[in-house]
Design a protein around this motif. Structure first.
Motif, PDB file in Angstrom:
ATOM      1  N   ILE A  79      81.573  64.476  29.757  1.00  0.00           N
ATOM      2  CA  ILE A  79      80.427  63.988  30.526  1.00  0.00           C
ATOM      3  C   ILE A  79      80.063  65.097  31.500  1.00  0.00           C
ATOM      4  CG2 ILE A  79      79.567  62.274  32.159  1.00  0.00           C
ATOM      5  CD1 ILE A  79      81.646  60.310  31.033  1.00  0.00           C
ATOM      6  N   LEU A  80      78.823  65.580  31.408  1.00  0.00           N
ATOM      7  CA  LEU A  80      78.369  66.661  32.281  1.00  0.00           C
ATOM      8  C   LEU A  80      77.218  66.196  33.155  1.00  0.00           C
ATOM      9  CD1 LEU A  80      78.354  69.629  29.769  1.00  0.00           C
ATOM     10  CD2 LEU A  80      79.974  69.238  31.616  1.00  0.00           C
ATOM     11  N   GLU A  81      77.329  66.493  34.427  1.00  0.00           N
ATOM     12  CA  GLU A  81      76.226  66.233  35.350  1.00  0.00           C
ATOM     13  C   GLU A  81      75.270  67.413  35.277  1.00  0.00           C
ATOM     14  OE1 GLU A  81      75.281  66.115  40.110  1.00  0.00           O
ATOM     15  OE2 GLU A  81      77.347  66.343  39.456  1.00  0.00           O
ATOM     16  N   GLY A  82      74.001  67.109  35.072  1.00  0.00           N
ATOM     17  CA  GLY A  82      72.980  68.148  35.086  1.00  0.00           C
ATOM     18  C   GLY A  82      72.601  68.631  33.708  1.00  0.00           C
ATOM     19  N   LEU A  83      71.559  69.431  33.696  1.00  0.00           N
ATOM     20  CA  LEU A  83      71.024  69.961  32.444  1.00  0.00           C
ATOM     21  C   LEU A  83      71.715  71.261  32.066  1.00  0.00           C
ATOM     22  CD1 LEU A  83      67.287  69.370  33.350  1.00  0.00           C
ATOM     23  CD2 LEU A  83      68.777  67.897  31.997  1.00  0.00           C
ATOM     24  N   ALA A  84      71.656  71.585  30.806  1.00  0.00           N
ATOM     25  CA  ALA A  84      72.252  72.831  30.328  1.00  0.00           C
ATOM     26  C   ALA A  84      71.489  74.014  30.907  1.00  0.00           C
ATOM     27  CB  ALA A  84      72.205  72.873  28.807  1.00  0.00           C
ATOM     28  N   SER A  85      72.224  75.088  31.143  1.00  0.00           N
ATOM     29  CA  SER A  85      71.589  76.289  31.685  1.00  0.00           C
ATOM     30  C   SER A  85      71.375  77.319  30.582  1.00  0.00           C
ATOM     31  CB  SER A  85      72.454  76.868  32.802  1.00  0.00           C
ATOM     32  OG  SER A  85      73.703  77.257  32.282  1.00  0.00           O
ATOM     33  N   GLY A  86      71.014  76.871  29.417  1.00  0.00           N
ATOM     34  CA  GLY A  86      70.880  77.755  28.260  1.00  0.00           C
ATOM     35  C   GLY A  86      71.789  77.249  27.164  1.00  0.00           C
ATOM     36  N   SER A  87      72.319  78.149  26.373  1.00  0.00           N
ATOM     37  CA  SER A  87      73.227  77.717  25.316  1.00  0.00           C
ATOM     38  C   SER A  87      74.586  77.379  25.936  1.00  0.00           C
ATOM     39  CB  SER A  87      73.365  78.790  24.253  1.00  0.00           C
ATOM     40  OG  SER A  87      73.967  79.938  24.801  1.00  0.00           O
ATOM     41  N   SER A  88      75.187  76.319  25.453  1.00  0.00           N
ATOM     42  CA  SER A  88      76.445  75.847  26.009  1.00  0.00           C
ATOM     43  C   SER A  88      77.635  76.419  25.249  1.00  0.00           C
ATOM     44  CB  SER A  88      76.492  74.319  25.938  1.00  0.00           C
ATOM     45  OG  SER A  88      77.738  73.852  26.399  1.00  0.00           O
ATOM     46  N   PRO A  89      78.707  76.802  25.964  1.00  0.00           N
ATOM     47  CA  PRO A  89      79.912  77.271  25.290  1.00  0.00           C
ATOM     48  C   PRO A  89      80.750  76.116  24.725  1.00  0.00           C
ATOM     49  CG  PRO A  89      80.238  77.352  27.650  1.00  0.00           C
ATOM     50  CD  PRO A  89      78.802  76.941  27.419  1.00  0.00           C
ATOM     51  N   ILE A  90      80.365  74.888  25.042  1.00  0.00           N
ATOM     52  CA  ILE A  90      81.105  73.735  24.524  1.00  0.00           C
ATOM     53  C   ILE A  90      80.775  73.596  23.042  1.00  0.00           C
ATOM     54  CG2 ILE A  90      81.391  71.233  24.663  1.00  0.00           C
ATOM     55  CD1 ILE A  90      80.871  71.502  27.678  1.00  0.00           C
ATOM     56  N   PRO A  91      81.801  73.578  22.195  1.00  0.00           N
ATOM     57  CA  PRO A  91      81.557  73.581  20.752  1.00  0.00           C
ATOM     58  C   PRO A  91      80.848  72.321  20.266  1.00  0.00           C
ATOM     59  CG  PRO A  91      83.891  73.248  21.214  1.00  0.00           C
ATOM     60  CD  PRO A  91      83.221  73.531  22.526  1.00  0.00           C
ATOM     61  N   ASP A  92      79.928  72.512  19.333  1.00  0.00           N
ATOM     62  CA  ASP A  92      79.214  71.414  18.710  1.00  0.00           C
ATOM     63  C   ASP A  92      79.999  71.008  17.463  1.00  0.00           C
ATOM     64  OD1 ASP A  92      77.373  69.537  17.931  1.00  0.00           O
ATOM     65  OD2 ASP A  92      75.933  70.989  17.153  1.00  0.00           O
ATOM     66  N   LEU A  93      81.039  70.196  17.685  1.00  0.00           N
ATOM     67  CA  LEU A  93      81.949  69.794  16.620  1.00  0.00           C
ATOM     68  C   LEU A  93      82.096  68.279  16.612  1.00  0.00           C
ATOM     69  CD1 LEU A  93      84.831  72.341  17.343  1.00  0.00           C
ATOM     70  CD2 LEU A  93      83.190  72.448  15.459  1.00  0.00           C
ATOM     71  N   PRO A  94      82.479  67.689  15.485  1.00  0.00           N
ATOM     72  CA  PRO A  94      82.737  66.248  15.459  1.00  0.00           C
ATOM     73  C   PRO A  94      83.867  65.847  16.411  1.00  0.00           C
ATOM     74  CG  PRO A  94      82.609  67.114  13.228  1.00  0.00           C
ATOM     75  CD  PRO A  94      82.593  68.292  14.153  1.00  0.00           C
ATOM     76  N   SER A  95      84.751  66.786  16.742  1.00  0.00           N
ATOM     77  CA  SER A  95      85.873  66.484  17.629  1.00  0.00           C
ATOM     78  C   SER A  95      85.496  66.533  19.115  1.00  0.00           C
ATOM     79  CB  SER A  95      87.026  67.452  17.362  1.00  0.00           C
ATOM     80  OG  SER A  95      86.611  68.781  17.627  1.00  0.00           O
ATOM     81  N   VAL A  96      84.202  66.777  19.408  1.00  0.00           N
ATOM     82  CA  VAL A  96      83.731  66.823  20.793  1.00  0.00           C
ATOM     83  C   VAL A  96      82.460  65.982  20.904  1.00  0.00           C
ATOM     84  CG1 VAL A  96      82.882  68.292  22.667  1.00  0.00           C
ATOM     85  CG2 VAL A  96      84.655  69.151  21.120  1.00  0.00           C
ATOM     86  N   ARG A  97      82.482  65.010  21.808  1.00  0.00           N
ATOM     87  CA  ARG A  97      81.282  64.194  22.072  1.00  0.00           C
ATOM     88  C   ARG A  97      80.817  64.515  23.481  1.00  0.00           C
ATOM     89  NH1 ARG A  97      83.272  58.863  19.068  1.00  0.00           N
ATOM     90  NH2 ARG A  97      83.573  59.889  17.072  1.00  0.00           N
ATOM     91  N   LEU A  98      79.637  65.102  23.564  1.00  0.00           N
ATOM     92  CA  LEU A  98      79.069  65.568  24.830  1.00  0.00           C
ATOM     93  C   LEU A  98      77.928  64.672  25.258  1.00  0.00           C
ATOM     94  CD1 LEU A  98      78.628  67.749  27.054  1.00  0.00           C
ATOM     95  CD2 LEU A  98      77.231  68.975  25.392  1.00  0.00           C
ATOM     96  N   VAL A  99      77.984  64.211  26.516  1.00  0.00           N
ATOM     97  CA  VAL A  99      76.922  63.397  27.105  1.00  0.00           C
ATOM     98  C   VAL A  99      76.527  64.055  28.419  1.00  0.00           C
ATOM     99  CG1 VAL A  99      76.321  61.135  28.031  1.00  0.00           C
ATOM    100  CG2 VAL A  99      77.881  61.292  26.094  1.00  0.00           C
ATOM    101  N   ARG A 100      75.233  64.206  28.620  1.00  0.00           N
ATOM    102  CA  ARG A 100      74.724  64.774  29.881  1.00  0.00           C
ATOM    103  C   ARG A 100      74.096  63.677  30.727  1.00  0.00           C
ATOM    104  NH1 ARG A 100      74.888  70.190  30.094  1.00  0.00           N
ATOM    105  NH2 ARG A 100      75.153  71.263  28.108  1.00  0.00           N
ATOM    106  N   LEU A 101      74.388  63.737  32.031  1.00  0.00           N
ATOM    107  CA  LEU A 101      73.794  62.811  33.000  1.00  0.00           C
ATOM    108  C   LEU A 101      72.772  63.576  33.821  1.00  0.00           C
ATOM    109  CD1 LEU A 101      77.005  61.065  34.389  1.00  0.00           C
ATOM    110  CD2 LEU A 101      75.565  60.343  32.484  1.00  0.00           C
ATOM    111  N   ALA A 102      71.748  62.884  34.283  1.00  0.00           N
ATOM    112  CA  ALA A 102      70.749  63.512  35.140  1.00  0.00           C
ATOM    113  C   ALA A 102      71.433  64.083  36.379  1.00  0.00           C
ATOM    114  CB  ALA A 102      69.694  62.494  35.552  1.00  0.00           C
ATOM    115  N   PRO A 103      70.920  65.202  36.908  1.00  0.00           N
ATOM    116  CA  PRO A 103      71.514  65.784  38.112  1.00  0.00           C
ATOM    117  C   PRO A 103      71.469  64.786  39.269  1.00  0.00           C
ATOM    118  CG  PRO A 103      69.851  67.261  37.172  1.00  0.00           C
ATOM    119  CD  PRO A 103      69.775  65.968  36.429  1.00  0.00           C
TER     120      PRO A 103
END
Length: 131
Positions: free
Chosen positions: A47-71
């Motif tokens: 769970i990340l607060e805020g928007l991405a600052s470009g490309s993310s180093p967090i891998p786009d894999l089935p083993s990672v579920r990424l959710v962004r929250l508004a700043p």
């Protein structure tokens, strides 16, 4: 109810630094080969607060579920959004949870909130990582 989910709070003023720190932590978690083990569906939730600052180093894999929250402060203005997001992810059964925060200003309040029912039984809070 299963074991509490190991949970790491990551703080830092820069979204890039927070995401890099979480990506480095994710690299330490063994990846399961698809269908070779009973844990093949295991995943880490982020769970990340805020928007991405470009490309993310967090891998786009089935083993990672990424959710962004508004700043904004997730324990004040974003409390309901954080609670709903957290509940949805926990129902899916992550093996690890990372929460990236832009500010440590209310970190003690957030930790206190996460250590109260029902989260006290669901999460195992680890040390805070500063990015």
């Amino acid at each position: 109810m299963g074991e509490p989910v190991p949970t790491t709070l990551v703080v830092g003023a820069s979204a890039a630094a927070r995401e890099a720190a979480i990506a480095a932590l994710l690299d330490t978690i063994p990846r399961h080969a698809a269908s070779s083990t009973p844990d093949a569906g295991a995943f880490s939730a982020v769970i990340l607060e805020g928007l991405a600052s470009g490309s993310s180093p967090i891998p786009d894999l089935p083993s990672v579920r990424l959710v962004r929250l508004a700043p904004g402060c997730p324990c004040c203005a974003g409390n309901l959004v954080l609670r709903v997001t957290l509940n949805r992810l926990l129902r899916q059964g992550p093996e690890r949870l990372f929460i990236g925060l832009a500010s440590s200003e209310h970190l003690d309040q957030l930790r206190s909130w996460l250590q109260k029912a029902p989260y006290d039984q669901l999460l195992a809070l680890g040390p805070v990582v500063s990015a």
